[in-house]
Design a protein around this motif. Structure first.
Motif, mmCIF file in Angstrom:
data_model
loop_
_atom_site.group_PDB
_atom_site.id
_atom_site.type_symbol
_atom_site.label_atom_id
_atom_site.label_comp_id
_atom_site.label_asym_id
_atom_site.label_seq_id
_atom_site.Cartn_x
_atom_site.Cartn_y
_atom_site.Cartn_z
ATOM 1 N N THR A 1 63.383 -34.149 10.648
ATOM 2 C CA THR A 1 63.033 -32.144 10.014
ATOM 3 C C THR A 1 64.968 -32.193 10.251
ATOM 4 N N PRO B 1 54.504 -27.481 11.949
ATOM 5 C CA PRO B 1 55.917 -28.048 12.446
ATOM 6 C C PRO B 1 55.459 -28.324 14.128
ATOM 7 N N SER C 1 58.949 -18.910 11.949
ATOM 8 C CA SER C 1 59.419 -18.936 11.210
ATOM 9 C C SER C 1 60.038 -19.494 9.206
ATOM 10 N N ILE C 2 58.886 -19.322 8.912
ATOM 11 C CA ILE C 2 58.237 -20.668 7.368
ATOM 12 C C ILE C 2 59.661 -19.733 6.193
ATOM 13 N N THR D 1 63.040 -19.756 6.633
ATOM 14 C CA THR D 1 63.547 -20.362 6.992
ATOM 15 C C THR D 1 63.473 -22.052 7.105
ATOM 16 N N SER D 2 61.933 -22.314 6.963
ATOM 17 C CA SER D 2 61.378 -24.002 7.043
ATOM 18 C C SER D 2 62.042 -24.228 5.559
ATOM 19 N N ASN E 1 57.664 -27.263 5.771
ATOM 20 C CA ASN E 1 56.830 -26.282 5.539
ATOM 21 C C ASN E 1 56.965 -25.271 4.370
ATOM 22 N N LYS E 2 57.659 -24.098 3.880
ATOM 23 C CA LYS E 2 58.287 -23.525 3.006
ATOM 24 C C LYS E 2 57.932 -24.285 2.088
ATOM 25 N N TYR F 1 55.896 -28.126 18.069
ATOM 26 C CA TYR F 1 56.424 -28.051 18.813
ATOM 27 C C TYR F 1 56.827 -28.335 20.255
ATOM 28 N N SER G 1 55.204 -31.699 10.041
ATOM 29 C CA SER G 1 56.492 -31.798 10.408
ATOM 30 C C SER G 1 56.555 -31.155 11.637
ATOM 31 N N HIS H 1 53.608 -21.086 10.837
ATOM 32 C CA HIS H 1 54.816 -21.564 11.156
ATOM 33 C C HIS H 1 55.639 -19.949 11.611
#
Length: 177
Positions: A153, A66, A11-12, A14-15, A18-19, A68, A108, A9
């Protein structure tokens, strides 16, 4: 043996989904090894032998990412291309390191579940979109165990309690591979 979870990810931090899944997995280091590709390889230069050894040290393999543009983030595709090499993951010269290894996906998706239908807005199911991953695992004789998904999401409100339930359901999925 533990389960290796390859998290991809970009940008984990800001996830939301997934975060949260990563946070839950990290509560149980005796069961799961969380390997975040963007943190380990910010330059995209993958250490193939290191990654192969990491896979070999685990019984199960989960790819978490995620969706994409109906696919995975580019770094995961590069990782698969580099790590699942001829002679290691497949081939006539002993490429059997994934043979019978349980493998699964955790994804996600921004789109709502009802849009992932043949009659839905995009006319494909999530299983159909993820079939190249399944095919790759099967080609390498891995024991593919399907996928876990969180849908919607793009419109998700994290205060609903659904986030915690998703994290618990995800752990149950991984534990029952």
């Amino acid at each position: 043996m533990k389960t290796l979870v390859i998290v991809t990810h970009p940008s984990i931090e800001t996830s939301i989904i997934n975060k949260r899944w990563v946070e839950e997995l990290k509560k149980y280091p005796e069961k799961y090894t969380v390997h975040e590709l963007h943190k380990v390889y910010p330059d995209g230069n993958i250490e193939v032998e290191r990654e192969q050894q990491l896979i070999e040290a685990h019984h199960n393999l989960v790819l978490q990412f995620p969706i994409y543009w109906s696919n995975s983030p580019p770094l995961l595709k590069k990782w698969l291309d580099d790590v699942f090499a001829y002679g290691w993951a497949y081939g006539s010269n002993g490429g059997d390191k994934l043979k019978n290894r349980k493998a699964a996906l955790a994804v996600s998706a921004g789109i709502k579940k009802e849009d992932y239908r043949e009659e839905g807005k995009y006319q494909y199911t999530l299983a159909q979109l993820l079939s190249p991953f399944e095919t790759s695992f099967r080609y390498c004789n891995a024991d593919y165990r399907s996928f876990f998904a969180f849908y919607g999401t793009e419109s998700f409100e994290p205060h609903t309690g659904e986030l915690d339930k998703s994290a618990q359901d995800y752990l149950n999925f991984v534990d029952n591979l």
